[in-house]
Write an enzyme that holds these catalytic residues in place. Structure first.
Site, PDB file in Angstrom:
ATOM      1  N   GLU A  47       0.796  -1.244   0.000  1.00  0.00           N
ATOM      2  CA  GLU A  47       0.000   0.000   0.000  1.00  0.00           C
ATOM      3  C   GLU A  47       0.822   1.286   0.000  1.00  0.00           C
ATOM      4  O   GLU A  47       0.615   2.162   0.838  1.00  0.00           O
ATOM      5  CB  GLU A  47      -0.962  -0.013   1.201  1.00  0.00           C
ATOM      6  CG  GLU A  47      -1.890  -1.216   1.190  1.00  0.00           C
ATOM      7  CD  GLU A  47      -2.799  -1.299   2.421  1.00  0.00           C
ATOM      8  OE1 GLU A  47      -2.673  -0.464   3.317  1.00  0.00           O
ATOM      9  OE2 GLU A  47      -3.639  -2.214   2.464  1.00  0.00           O
ATOM     10  N   ASN A  64       2.316  -5.071  -3.242  1.00  0.00           N
ATOM     11  CA  ASN A  64       0.918  -5.421  -2.963  1.00  0.00           C
ATOM     12  C   ASN A  64       0.101  -4.162  -2.636  1.00  0.00           C
ATOM     13  O   ASN A  64       0.573  -3.286  -1.918  1.00  0.00           O
ATOM     14  CB  ASN A  64       0.914  -6.365  -1.735  1.00  0.00           C
ATOM     15  CG  ASN A  64      -0.406  -7.026  -1.479  1.00  0.00           C
ATOM     16  OD1 ASN A  64      -1.006  -7.608  -2.395  1.00  0.00           O
ATOM     17  ND2 ASN A  64      -0.896  -6.984  -0.238  1.00  0.00           N
ATOM     18  N   HIS A 109     -10.147  -6.608  -2.285  1.00  0.00           N
ATOM     19  CA  HIS A 109     -11.240  -6.365  -1.326  1.00  0.00           C
ATOM     20  C   HIS A 109     -12.346  -5.637  -2.099  1.00  0.00           C
ATOM     21  O   HIS A 109     -12.328  -4.413  -2.201  1.00  0.00           O
ATOM     22  CB  HIS A 109     -10.746  -5.510  -0.151  1.00  0.00           C
ATOM     23  CG  HIS A 109      -9.723  -6.201   0.686  1.00  0.00           C
ATOM     24  ND1 HIS A 109     -10.029  -7.309   1.455  1.00  0.00           N
ATOM     25  CD2 HIS A 109      -8.405  -5.956   0.879  1.00  0.00           C
ATOM     26  CE1 HIS A 109      -8.940  -7.710   2.093  1.00  0.00           C
ATOM     27  NE2 HIS A 109      -7.935  -6.910   1.762  1.00  0.00           N
ATOM     28  N   GLU A 116      -5.831 -10.962  -1.358  1.00  0.00           N
ATOM     29  CA  GLU A 116      -6.671 -10.799  -0.153  1.00  0.00           C
ATOM     30  C   GLU A 116      -8.149 -10.793  -0.535  1.00  0.00           C
ATOM     31  O   GLU A 116      -8.934  -9.948  -0.090  1.00  0.00           O
ATOM     32  CB  GLU A 116      -6.308  -9.486   0.569  1.00  0.00           C
ATOM     33  CG  GLU A 116      -4.825  -9.362   0.879  1.00  0.00           C
ATOM     34  CD  GLU A 116      -4.453  -8.132   1.700  1.00  0.00           C
ATOM     35  OE1 GLU A 116      -5.360  -7.482   2.252  1.00  0.00           O
ATOM     36  OE2 GLU A 116      -3.257  -7.835   1.782  1.00  0.00           O
ATOM     37  N   ASP A 175     -11.961 -10.953  -0.944  1.00  0.00           N
ATOM     38  CA  ASP A 175     -13.253 -11.103  -0.264  1.00  0.00           C
ATOM     39  C   ASP A 175     -14.236 -10.145  -0.922  1.00  0.00           C
ATOM     40  O   ASP A 175     -13.833  -9.180  -1.566  1.00  0.00           O
ATOM     41  CB  ASP A 175     -13.170 -10.896   1.263  1.00  0.00           C
ATOM     42  CG  ASP A 175     -12.438  -9.650   1.724  1.00  0.00           C
ATOM     43  OD1 ASP A 175     -12.350  -8.682   0.947  1.00  0.00           O
ATOM     44  OD2 ASP A 175     -11.953  -9.637   2.876  1.00  0.00           O
TER      45      ASP A 175
HETATM   46  C1  XIL Z   1      -6.232  -6.736   8.364  1.00  0.00           C
HETATM   47  C2  XIL Z   1      -6.458  -7.965   9.241  1.00  0.00           C
HETATM   48  O1  XIL Z   1      -7.343  -8.832   8.564  1.00  0.00           O
HETATM   49  C3  XIL Z   1      -7.007  -7.588  10.593  1.00  0.00           C
HETATM   50  O2  XIL Z   1      -7.005  -8.705  11.452  1.00  0.00           O
HETATM   51  C4  XIL Z   1      -6.183  -6.450  11.204  1.00  0.00           C
HETATM   52  O3  XIL Z   1      -6.811  -6.013  12.383  1.00  0.00           O
HETATM   53  C5  XIL Z   1      -6.051  -5.293  10.260  1.00  0.00           C
HETATM   54  O4  XIL Z   1      -5.488  -5.755   9.023  1.00  0.00           O
HETATM   55  N1  XIL Z   1      -4.965  -4.969   3.718  1.00  0.00           N
HETATM   56  C6  XIL Z   1      -3.914  -5.705   4.207  1.00  0.00           C
HETATM   57  C7  XIL Z   1      -4.119  -6.604   5.362  1.00  0.00           C
HETATM   58  O5  XIL Z   1      -2.836  -5.715   3.572  1.00  0.00           O
HETATM   59  O6  XIL Z   1      -2.967  -6.755   6.146  1.00  0.00           O
HETATM   60  C8  XIL Z   1      -5.275  -6.146   6.233  1.00  0.00           C
HETATM   61  O7  XIL Z   1      -5.508  -7.140   7.219  1.00  0.00           O
HETATM   62  C9  XIL Z   1      -6.519  -5.912   5.389  1.00  0.00           C
HETATM   63  C10 XIL Z   1      -6.253  -4.845   4.346  1.00  0.00           C
END
Ligand code: XIL
Length: 371
Positions: free
Chosen positions: A158, A199, A234, A263, A265
């Site tokens: 990020e 990422n 996401h 990641e 979802d």
């Molecule tokens: C999130 C986790 O799922 C949580 O448990 C934590 O509290 C906060 O981070 N992008 C990312 C991940 O790269 O590391 C994040 O994970 C979600 C967004």
């Protein structure tokens, strides 16, 4: 009296064995994602602490059955591995590695350089040389420790704004734009056989994607190794940006790097947020948590349709995709139940709160088997 104990123990063990076997058999009846997609790409899940330690019983059955790669959801973030200046705690990360080894799972390390979930001491460093020492030592020590144990690293997470410019993170402010090249060079030296990824979220969107391509090109120009780009994935129900996703897979691959969906979802709840900035938090009300008593059929079907379309795109570009990882195993433990509004009931994954496959799971399987 004495004799009843062994009989009772034997009887109870039989019952327990019976129920574990029944659970296994039931689980065995469903298809396995890792098997179905084995000639296409790896299939992964992010694991939290109860899952790494086997306390989440539903996940304990699903993980070895469904996935061949895992990402630590939190245990390899800087605040966990490096809580105090110069003091590292690898115990939980090592437990994840041991779990992965037992179940023959690959591991993606997450993450070496990220502005969130940093240990508090990092924000107190005033001196630039000290900050550079923290940065260098952290990458070197962590990447070396897990070298040969993780197959890939999200080296930088990020670093971009939505318009494609570099985020004014603590790293940019203290070290200047050179920090991304430095991070990849340090990681490559410490972990020569590990695939190195950049990422981000929303980096399928055109402006941010262009920024991401600039990062890849800068790295290459500076002689640093980058092996892939992670698109976090996401996304939101009914608004998955399919066209931008497909264009991004093609354009990143054209830069000579692999693509991973890191990641995945699909948030089904109302939200004002378009990205995945973990620092954003809002208060909820009844309207923001509409599915406390279950998911309406129309939403369930839309979720399945969105997942099916996504996987059809991934399959079409399987030569460019290394891995598709879900951010969690089942709905009960998804971070989206508590972010950006705490205490909601979300339904973003392929397995429900009991660990049972949802329509979305079968839609993903069908995307491969019923073309
Ligand atoms: C999130 C986790 O799922 C949580 O448990 C934590 O509290 C906060 O981070 N992008 C990312 C991940 O790269 O590391 C994040 O994970 C979600 C967004």
């Amino acid at each position: 009296m004495k004799k009843t104990y062994p009989i009772c123990i034997a009887f109870c063990s039989l019952l327990l064995l019976g129920s574990v076997t029944a659970q296994k058999n039931k689980a065995q009846q469903i298809p396995s994602l890792k098997e179905v997609f084995k000639s296409d790409f790896l299939i992964g899940a992010a694991l939290n602490w109860p899952q790494i330690t086997g306390k989440d019983r539903a996940a304990a059955v699903l993980i070895p059955q469904q996935f061949n790669t895992v990402t630590p959801e939190d245990v390899m973030k800087a605040e966990r591995l490096h809580p105090v200046w110069g003091t590292y705690d690898f115990s939980k990360g090592d437990q994840l590695i041991a779990y992965a080894k037992r179940h023959k799972l690959q591991v993606n390390g997450h993450t070496l350089v990220w502005h969130s979930q940093l240990p508090p001491f990092v924000h107190r460093i005033q001196n630039i040389d000290s900050f550079r020492t923290f940065f260098t030592d952290h990458i070197k020590t962590v990447a070396e420790h897990f070298s040969g144990k993780v197959q890939s690293w999200d080296v930088v997470n990020e670093a971009l704004n939505e318009d494609g410019t570099l985020r004014k993170s603590i790293f940019l402010t203290k070290l200047g734009d050179q920090y991304i090249v430095d991070a990849f060079k340090l990681a490559a030296a410490a972990a020569p056989n590990t695939a190195l990824y950049y990422n981000d979220y929303n980096n399928e969107q055109p402006a941010k994607r262009a920024g991401c391509i600039r990062v890849i090109q800068e790295l290459k120009k500076a002689g640093a190794r980058i092996d892939g780009v992670g698109i976090q994935g996401h996304w939101h129900l009914g608004k998955v940006p399919f066209k931008a996703i497909e264009e991004s897979i093609e354009q990143y691959a054209a830069q000579g790097v692999k693509v991973a969906i890191t990641e995945l979802d699909i948030n089904v709840l109302p939200t004002k947020v378009t990205g995945a900035e973990v620092g954003q938090h809002f208060k909820g009300d009844a309207a923001s948590n509409p599915y406390v008593n279950g998911l309406p059929d129309s939403i369930r079907q839309q979720l399945a349709a969105d997942y099916a379309t996504l996987f059809r795109i991934f399959l079409k570009h399987k030569d460019k995709i290394a891995r598709v990882t879900f951010w969690g195993v089942h709905d009960a433990q998804s971070w989206l139940n508590d972010w950006p509004i705490p205490g909601r009931r979300n339904y973003p994954l392929l397995f429900d709160r009991q660990g049972k496959p949802k329509s979305a799971f079968y839609a993903v399987i069908d995307a491969k088997l019923k073309k």
